[in-house]
Design a protein around this motif. Structure first.
Motif, mmCIF file in Angstrom:
data_model
loop_
_atom_site.group_PDB
_atom_site.id
_atom_site.type_symbol
_atom_site.label_atom_id
_atom_site.label_comp_id
_atom_site.label_asym_id
_atom_site.label_seq_id
_atom_site.Cartn_x
_atom_site.Cartn_y
_atom_site.Cartn_z
ATOM 1 N N PHE A 1 23.615 54.466 4.994
ATOM 2 C CA PHE A 1 23.047 53.931 6.174
ATOM 3 C C PHE A 1 22.946 52.296 6.302
ATOM 4 N N PHE A 2 23.382 51.545 5.285
ATOM 5 C CA PHE A 2 23.174 50.280 5.123
ATOM 6 C C PHE A 2 24.488 49.627 4.635
ATOM 7 N N SER A 3 24.991 48.681 5.372
ATOM 8 C CA SER A 3 26.389 47.985 5.089
ATOM 9 C C SER A 3 26.388 47.082 4.009
ATOM 10 N N PRO A 4 27.480 47.340 3.141
ATOM 11 C CA PRO A 4 27.577 46.138 1.997
ATOM 12 C C PRO A 4 27.956 45.083 2.656
ATOM 13 N N PRO A 5 27.814 43.793 1.908
ATOM 14 C CA PRO A 5 28.177 42.491 2.349
ATOM 15 C C PRO A 5 29.621 42.381 2.739
ATOM 16 N N GLY A 6 30.044 41.789 3.748
ATOM 17 C CA GLY A 6 31.329 41.827 4.287
ATOM 18 C C GLY A 6 31.972 42.867 4.868
ATOM 19 N N GLU A 7 31.180 43.963 5.129
ATOM 20 C CA GLU A 7 31.742 45.190 5.763
ATOM 21 C C GLU A 7 31.925 45.080 7.246
ATOM 22 N N GLY B 1 20.612 48.554 8.976
ATOM 23 C CA GLY B 1 20.856 49.786 8.566
ATOM 24 C C GLY B 1 20.902 50.508 9.907
ATOM 25 N N VAL B 2 21.105 51.827 9.717
ATOM 26 C CA VAL B 2 21.008 52.895 10.932
ATOM 27 C C VAL B 2 19.605 53.509 10.509
ATOM 28 N N TRP B 3 18.877 53.669 11.664
ATOM 29 C CA TRP B 3 17.667 54.202 11.672
ATOM 30 C C TRP B 3 17.530 55.286 12.863
ATOM 31 N N ALA C 1 35.949 50.155 8.755
ATOM 32 C CA ALA C 1 35.162 50.684 7.618
ATOM 33 C C ALA C 1 33.554 50.649 8.131
ATOM 34 N N ARG C 2 33.086 49.850 8.678
ATOM 35 C CA ARG C 2 31.711 49.671 9.342
ATOM 36 C C ARG C 2 31.477 50.810 10.238
ATOM 37 N N ARG C 3 32.479 51.015 11.415
ATOM 38 C CA ARG C 3 32.096 51.792 12.323
ATOM 39 C C ARG C 3 32.161 53.317 11.606
ATOM 40 N N GLU C 4 33.081 53.501 10.458
ATOM 41 C CA GLU C 4 33.174 54.980 10.131
ATOM 42 C C GLU C 4 31.726 55.246 9.169
ATOM 43 N N ARG C 5 31.419 54.341 8.522
ATOM 44 C CA ARG C 5 30.113 54.266 7.845
ATOM 45 C C ARG C 5 28.878 54.789 8.883
ATOM 46 N N GLU C 6 28.936 53.885 9.874
ATOM 47 C CA GLU C 6 27.856 54.046 10.860
ATOM 48 C C GLU C 6 27.823 55.618 11.502
#
Length: 84
Positions: free
Chosen positions: A28-34, A71-73, A38-43
């Motif tokens: 739900f929360f991106s690591p630094p620099g994402e 984060g995603v909420w 990669a960010r779209r897939e995690r979200e």
């Protein structure tokens, strides 16, 4: 005059039924620099969990009202929450 506040347990009670309860927060929360794909897939992975959640509405409202900047909420990213 004292301000009326909600008991703390009521503010958080929706979390007991959250589909993400006990999960690794890195979904739900991106690591630094994402960035980028990669960010779209995690979200999207986070949104998929939120779509199954019975308390995504209260979760999203909590994030909006308490100005959660990261984060995603409730199935919405920080960028989507900023738009409203």
């Amino acid at each position: 005059m004292r301000a009326r506040t909600k008991p703390l347990a009521r503010v958080w009670e929706w979390q007991g039924d959250a589909a993400c309860r006990g999960m690794d927060g890195s979904v739900f929360f991106s690591p630094p620099g994402e960035r980028g794909a990669a960010r779209r897939e995690r979200e999207e992975a986070a949104r998929a969990i939120c779509r199954t959640c019975s308390v995504s509405g209260p979760c999203g409202r909590f994030a909006q009202e308490s100005q959660q900047y990261y984060g995603v909420w409730g199935g919405r990213t920080e960028g989507e929450r900023r738009v409203r």
